[in-house]
Design a protein around this motif. Sequence first.
Motif, short mmCIF file in Angstrom:
data_model
loop_
_atom_site.label_atom_id
_atom_site.label_comp_id
_atom_site.label_asym_id
_atom_site.label_seq_id
_atom_site.Cartn_x
_atom_site.Cartn_y
_atom_site.Cartn_z
N HIS B 81 -14.57 -64.35 9.99
CA HIS B 81 -14.69 -62.90 9.91
C HIS B 81 -13.57 -62.24 10.69
CE1 HIS B 81 -18.39 -63.93 8.08
NE2 HIS B 81 -18.93 -64.40 9.19
N MET B 82 -13.07 -61.12 10.15
CA MET B 82 -11.88 -60.50 10.72
C MET B 82 -12.05 -59.01 10.91
SD MET B 82 -9.07 -62.34 8.34
CE MET B 82 -9.35 -64.03 7.85
N ALA B 167 -28.64 -51.98 8.92
CA ALA B 167 -27.60 -52.60 8.10
C ALA B 167 -26.78 -53.58 8.95
CB ALA B 167 -26.69 -51.53 7.50
N ILE B 168 -26.47 -53.17 10.18
CA ILE B 168 -25.70 -54.05 11.07
C ILE B 168 -26.45 -55.35 11.31
CG2 ILE B 168 -24.83 -54.32 13.43
CD1 ILE B 168 -24.17 -51.37 13.46
N GLU B 169 -27.76 -55.25 11.55
CA GLU B 169 -28.53 -56.46 11.83
C GLU B 169 -28.56 -57.42 10.65
OE1 GLU B 169 -32.05 -54.77 13.64
OE2 GLU B 169 -30.69 -54.30 15.30
N ILE B 170 -28.72 -56.86 9.44
CA ILE B 170 -28.72 -57.72 8.25
C ILE B 170 -27.35 -58.37 8.08
CG2 ILE B 170 -28.97 -57.76 5.75
CD1 ILE B 170 -30.96 -55.40 6.11
N LEU B 171 -26.30 -57.57 8.31
CA LEU B 171 -24.94 -58.10 8.21
C LEU B 171 -24.74 -59.27 9.18
CD1 LEU B 171 -22.67 -54.93 8.04
CD2 LEU B 171 -22.81 -56.77 6.36
N LEU B 172 -25.16 -59.06 10.42
CA LEU B 172 -24.98 -60.09 11.45
C LEU B 172 -25.65 -61.39 11.04
CD1 LEU B 172 -25.45 -58.14 14.79
CD2 LEU B 172 -23.36 -59.04 13.80
N GLN B 173 -26.87 -61.25 10.53
CA GLN B 173 -27.63 -62.42 10.12
C GLN B 173 -26.87 -63.21 9.05
OE1 GLN B 173 -31.48 -60.98 9.16
NE2 GLN B 173 -32.37 -63.02 9.13
N THR B 195 -14.53 -49.02 20.43
CA THR B 195 -15.78 -48.43 20.91
C THR B 195 -16.97 -49.07 20.19
OG1 THR B 195 -14.51 -46.39 20.90
CG2 THR B 195 -16.83 -46.21 21.45
N PHE B 196 -16.81 -49.26 18.88
CA PHE B 196 -17.87 -49.87 18.07
C PHE B 196 -18.22 -51.26 18.60
CE2 PHE B 196 -18.80 -52.63 14.35
CZ PHE B 196 -20.00 -52.08 13.95
N PHE B 197 -17.19 -52.05 18.90
CA PHE B 197 -17.43 -53.42 19.39
C PHE B 197 -18.09 -53.41 20.76
CE2 PHE B 197 -13.91 -54.95 16.46
CZ PHE B 197 -14.81 -55.50 15.56
N GLN B 198 -17.71 -52.41 21.59
CA GLN B 198 -18.32 -52.34 22.92
C GLN B 198 -19.83 -52.12 22.81
OE1 GLN B 198 -16.12 -49.36 25.06
NE2 GLN B 198 -14.34 -50.73 25.12
N SER B 205 -18.75 -60.56 18.85
CA SER B 205 -18.66 -62.00 19.08
C SER B 205 -18.54 -62.79 17.79
CB SER B 205 -19.88 -62.48 19.86
OG SER B 205 -21.03 -62.33 19.06
N ARG B 206 -18.81 -62.16 16.66
CA ARG B 206 -18.72 -62.88 15.40
C ARG B 206 -17.39 -62.66 14.69
NH1 ARG B 206 -23.84 -61.98 16.30
NH2 ARG B 206 -25.41 -63.57 15.81
N ILE B 207 -16.57 -61.81 15.23
CA ILE B 207 -15.26 -61.56 14.62
C ILE B 207 -14.24 -62.47 15.29
CG2 ILE B 207 -13.45 -59.86 14.22
CD1 ILE B 207 -15.88 -59.08 12.70
N ALA B 208 -13.67 -63.37 14.51
CA ALA B 208 -12.78 -64.37 15.10
C ALA B 208 -11.34 -63.88 15.17
CB ALA B 208 -12.85 -65.65 14.29
N HIS B 209 -10.95 -63.04 14.21
CA HIS B 209 -9.53 -62.66 14.14
C HIS B 209 -9.38 -61.15 14.13
CE1 HIS B 209 -8.71 -66.85 13.14
NE2 HIS B 209 -9.72 -66.77 12.29
#
Lengths: 144, 316
Positions: B81-82, B167-173, B195-198, B205-209
């Motif tokens: 995920h990027m 929506a974010i929670e479903i995406l994360l899953q 800001t969003f990531f904070q 933590s799921r975005i690698a790049h």
Amino acid sequence: MMTNPMQRLTQGQFSFLPDLSDAEIKQQIEYGLEKGYAWSVEYTDDPHPRNTFWEMFGMPMFDLKDAAGVMMELAACRKTFPNHYIRMMAFDSTRNVESITMSFIVNRPPSEPGFGLVRQEVQGRSLRYTVQGYSSAKPEGERY
Amino acid sequence: MATIAANTAVNEPGPSQDKAATVDLQAIIRETQVGEVLDQLDRELVGLVPVKRRIREIAAYLAVTRARKALNLDASPPSLHMCFTGNPGTGKTTVALRMAEILHRLGYVRKGHVVSVTRDDLVGQYIGHTAPKTKEVLKKAMGGVLFIDEAYYLYRPENERDYGQEAIEILLQVMENNRDDLVVILAGYKNRMDTFFQSNPGMSSRIAHHIDFPDYSAEELLLIARKMVEQMHYRFNAGAETAMREYIAARLTQPNFANARSIRNALDRARLRQANRLFESPYGIDMEALMSLSEPDIRASRVFTQGSGGEAETGG
Ligand SMILES: Nc1ncnc2c1ncn2[C@@H]1O[C@H](COP(=O)(O)OP(=O)(O)O)[C@@H](O)[C@H]1O
Ligand SMILES: [Mg+2]
């Protein structure tokens, strides 16, 4: 003689074969997607042969590219209705076809007692026949 | 056992691994023709040097991971995920399409299509609306890349009942459980993404790049203009290119500047003016005339007359 020696419902494709594995289901779905079919998931606990319309689990899935999306929907349906019959349906929207082109069962109750033959005597010596599921006497949701 | 020389010797000790086993990295690159996509990226996109370098690095990493997998050195699939950050019109969407192609060729996504969405496609209007909506999008994206533009709009801290969180929670899953099935690329402005990531460490933590897209210089914008004109089968007349250069210099200082997209819009409007000019011309029109953008087509723009008065993207 047993009339239902396999103790299994036989409707749709592949129903005389052993149950398809998930990998095999996936292959069938992939085949359908390549043909441009829209898959949908349906379930019921009333598998009478005349009950052609099962309940829809969500909408038919148009515009999918990969079987993983369909399998996700199937997994959700199995989780909600683990003991129901579930079948996959492929809809071909080609003009003048516009109908279901594939249909097969992908989930069954643990035990399938089958159907009994009901004889009704009418007008002297005439008989009318019908079939009735052994489980159908119970209310919806408690049959299997 | 294959014994072809590889320029990177794979010899880390792996579980039950024959150390003499080798794998041909160059063969992977050749067979998957991933180099072609990288070269195409170089050719088609002006500038973006740091972005192109990062894409090459990721492609190399993916090819090496594939080689490692062939020798059973890697058990779990890499996280792919990027996040693409940058101002509008810096090429994020365009690069995402190429990235999907690279992932597809290297076998990390099965189909390689891109499903591009924004908040409205994922988040519903009432209770119970969001989950089916998000899942429907996810199902369509399976086997390919899900590109979420302006992803930070999913999170609205000012409203704690906002359906975006669902929506974010479903995406994360799905990002965690279906790593083999789809790659998610988030895009948007750098500071808002930060800001969003904070506020969403799970997503972070799921975005690698992370790839940052710089703004283009005036020089690069002119090159982009030339490229676009060529792709549309037009050409700049004598004087038109100078006018374009001046246009860019003026437009850069005005509000709502959107990098390459502003250039594309300016050229679209120049084409309209050219068509109008030809339509009203009493003379016969030849191929040359049909293909030429001339100086007045550019100079008629409001950018020149308005100064830095705030031309909207819809203006001339
Ligand atoms: N480096 C570049 N070279 C040539 N064209 C570009 C470049 N960057 C962007 N463009 C063009 O500009 C337009 C907007 O780019 P896009 O990828 O949609 O930007 P973003 O998604 O970052 O807003 C597209 O038409 C694209 O082809
Ligand atoms: Mg974009």
